[in-house]
Design a protein around this motif. Structure first.
Motif, mmCIF file in Angstrom:
data_model
loop_
_atom_site.group_PDB
_atom_site.id
_atom_site.type_symbol
_atom_site.label_atom_id
_atom_site.label_comp_id
_atom_site.label_asym_id
_atom_site.label_seq_id
_atom_site.Cartn_x
_atom_site.Cartn_y
_atom_site.Cartn_z
ATOM 1 N N ALA A 37 91.141 -85.444 -23.105
ATOM 2 C CA ALA A 37 92.050 -85.398 -21.452
ATOM 3 C C ALA A 37 91.478 -85.432 -20.744
ATOM 4 O O ALA A 37 91.342 -85.856 -19.775
ATOM 5 N N ASN A 38 90.786 -83.965 -20.699
ATOM 6 C CA ASN A 38 90.098 -84.745 -19.069
ATOM 7 C C ASN A 38 88.890 -84.884 -18.830
ATOM 8 O O ASN A 38 88.458 -85.864 -17.885
ATOM 9 N N GLU A 39 88.056 -85.675 -19.814
ATOM 10 C CA GLU A 39 87.385 -86.646 -19.425
ATOM 11 C C GLU A 39 88.024 -88.353 -19.249
ATOM 12 O O GLU A 39 86.992 -88.651 -18.330
ATOM 13 N N LYS A 40 89.372 -87.816 -20.055
ATOM 14 C CA LYS A 40 89.837 -89.830 -19.164
ATOM 15 C C LYS A 40 90.296 -89.733 -17.794
ATOM 16 O O LYS A 40 89.843 -90.093 -17.131
ATOM 17 N N ARG A 41 90.390 -87.862 -17.468
ATOM 18 C CA ARG A 41 90.806 -87.973 -15.601
ATOM 19 C C ARG A 41 89.719 -88.038 -15.414
ATOM 20 O O ARG A 41 89.220 -88.793 -14.257
ATOM 21 N N MET A 42 88.547 -88.158 -15.761
ATOM 22 C CA MET A 42 87.130 -87.406 -14.478
ATOM 23 C C MET A 42 86.711 -89.146 -15.284
ATOM 24 O O MET A 42 86.106 -89.832 -13.825
ATOM 25 N N ALA A 43 86.629 -90.110 -15.986
ATOM 26 C CA ALA A 43 86.729 -91.602 -16.115
ATOM 27 C C ALA A 43 87.011 -92.401 -15.587
ATOM 28 O O ALA A 43 86.864 -93.273 -14.551
ATOM 29 N N ASP A 44 88.366 -91.952 -15.194
ATOM 30 C CA ASP A 44 89.917 -92.946 -14.238
ATOM 31 C C ASP A 44 89.314 -92.056 -12.901
ATOM 32 O O ASP A 44 89.087 -93.249 -12.155
ATOM 33 N N ALA A 45 88.383 -90.637 -12.190
ATOM 34 C CA ALA A 45 88.613 -90.875 -10.838
ATOM 35 C C ALA A 45 86.643 -91.910 -10.898
ATOM 36 O O ALA A 45 87.086 -92.261 -9.599
ATOM 37 N N TYR A 46 86.269 -91.471 -11.413
ATOM 38 C CA TYR A 46 85.311 -92.801 -11.012
ATOM 39 C C TYR A 46 85.019 -94.227 -10.697
ATOM 40 O O TYR A 46 84.565 -94.698 -10.820
ATOM 41 N N THR A 47 86.160 -94.413 -12.043
ATOM 42 C CA THR A 47 86.041 -96.095 -12.267
ATOM 43 C C THR A 47 87.885 -96.133 -10.420
ATOM 44 O O THR A 47 86.520 -97.239 -10.149
ATOM 45 N N ARG A 48 87.965 -95.437 -10.471
ATOM 46 C CA ARG A 48 88.893 -95.411 -8.805
ATOM 47 C C ARG A 48 88.208 -95.382 -7.932
ATOM 48 O O ARG A 48 87.487 -96.032 -6.171
ATOM 49 N N ALA A 49 86.995 -94.453 -7.889
ATOM 50 C CA ALA A 49 85.570 -94.367 -7.045
ATOM 51 C C ALA A 49 84.765 -95.604 -6.940
ATOM 52 O O ALA A 49 84.743 -96.352 -5.712
ATOM 53 N N ALA A 50 84.707 -96.204 -7.844
ATOM 54 C CA ALA A 50 83.473 -97.641 -7.527
ATOM 55 C C ALA A 50 84.382 -98.676 -6.994
ATOM 56 O O ALA A 50 83.787 -99.534 -6.312
ATOM 57 N N GLU A 51 85.489 -98.832 -7.093
ATOM 58 C CA GLU A 51 86.156 -99.541 -7.327
ATOM 59 C C GLU A 51 86.597 -100.099 -5.766
ATOM 60 O O GLU A 51 86.603 -100.946 -4.704
ATOM 61 N N ASN A 52 86.838 -98.776 -5.067
ATOM 62 C CA ASN A 52 86.845 -98.225 -3.396
ATOM 63 C C ASN A 52 85.600 -98.958 -2.795
ATOM 64 O O ASN A 52 85.305 -99.517 -1.571
ATOM 65 N N GLN A 53 84.784 -98.462 -3.304
ATOM 66 C CA GLN A 53 83.240 -98.252 -2.443
ATOM 67 C C GLN A 53 83.152 -99.713 -2.932
ATOM 68 O O GLN A 53 82.071 -100.557 -1.737
ATOM 69 N N PHE A 54 82.407 -100.548 -4.375
ATOM 70 C CA PHE A 54 81.967 -101.956 -4.897
ATOM 71 C C PHE A 54 82.902 -103.541 -4.935
ATOM 72 O O PHE A 54 82.621 -104.151 -4.511
ATOM 73 N N HIS A 55 84.103 -102.930 -5.163
ATOM 74 C CA HIS A 55 84.995 -104.012 -5.287
ATOM 75 C C HIS A 55 84.958 -105.063 -3.938
ATOM 76 O O HIS A 55 85.049 -105.301 -3.448
ATOM 77 N N ARG A 56 84.329 -106.163 -5.238
ATOM 78 C CA ARG A 56 84.610 -107.944 -4.049
ATOM 79 C C ARG A 56 85.382 -108.663 -4.987
ATOM 80 O O ARG A 56 84.758 -108.733 -5.664
ATOM 81 N N GLU A 57 86.002 -108.621 -4.164
ATOM 82 C CA GLU A 57 87.441 -109.663 -5.083
ATOM 83 C C GLU A 57 86.828 -111.540 -5.668
ATOM 84 O O GLU A 57 86.168 -111.629 -4.534
ATOM 85 N N GLY A 58 86.668 -111.411 -6.973
ATOM 86 C CA GLY A 58 85.957 -112.672 -7.287
ATOM 87 C C GLY A 58 83.939 -112.494 -7.453
ATOM 88 O O GLY A 58 83.512 -113.664 -8.134
ATOM 89 N N ASP A 59 84.066 -111.015 -6.855
ATOM 90 C CA ASP A 59 82.017 -111.174 -6.686
ATOM 91 C C ASP A 59 82.005 -109.799 -7.951
ATOM 92 O O ASP A 59 81.189 -109.972 -8.835
ATOM 93 N N LEU A 60 82.798 -108.763 -7.965
ATOM 94 C CA LEU A 60 82.569 -107.361 -8.282
ATOM 95 C C LEU A 60 83.412 -106.836 -8.302
ATOM 96 O O LEU A 60 84.241 -105.880 -7.444
ATOM 97 N N GLU A 61 84.029 -106.520 -10.137
ATOM 98 C CA GLU A 61 85.393 -106.378 -10.370
ATOM 99 C C GLU A 61 85.207 -105.463 -11.275
ATOM 100 O O GLU A 61 84.233 -105.399 -12.432
ATOM 101 N N PHE A 62 86.329 -104.676 -11.194
ATOM 102 C CA PHE A 62 86.245 -102.929 -12.746
ATOM 103 C C PHE A 62 87.313 -103.439 -13.546
ATOM 104 O O PHE A 62 88.371 -103.571 -12.245
#
Length: 101
Positions: A37-62
């Motif tokens: 459960a702790n690993e899942k919370r951390m993974a979700d946090a990293y996914t959100r950070a990656a989306e916030n920093q690098f997401h470009r619709e139609g080019d780079l998506e998570f």
């Protein structure tokens, strides 16, 4: 091999183990459940950070459930989808693609 079990399934397994008198296995199972459960919370946090920093619709998506490799070095790798135009493949790749079809 890694299996992700819902909490209610883990609880049912724990009940059966208790009936069999295997408190040691119940303790190990519950400990692993808390760690997961702790690993899942951390993974979700990293996914959100990656989306916030690098997401470009139609080019780079998570994906919401992106594969995340947590590191002991204070970071993580987050799997993403990168769009590649067919035109960028080159002649050899385009020829191979038509052979598949």
């Amino acid at each position: 091999m890694w299996l992700q079990l819902e909490d209610n399934v883990v609880d049912a397994i724990a009940e059966e183990l208790l009936r069999a008198g295997r408190v040691d296995l119940v303790n190990a199972l519950k400990s692993r459940q808390r760690a997961a459960a702790n690993e899942k919370r951390m993974a979700d946090a990293y996914t959100r950070a990656a989306e916030n920093q690098f997401h470009r619709e139609g080019d780079l998506e998570f994906d919401e459930s992106a594969v995340v490799a947590l590191s002991d070095d204070g970071g993580a790798y987050v799997m993403a989808w990168k769009w590649i135009e067919r035109a960028s493949l080159g002649r050899a790749a385009i020829g191979a693609e038509s052979a598949i079809a």
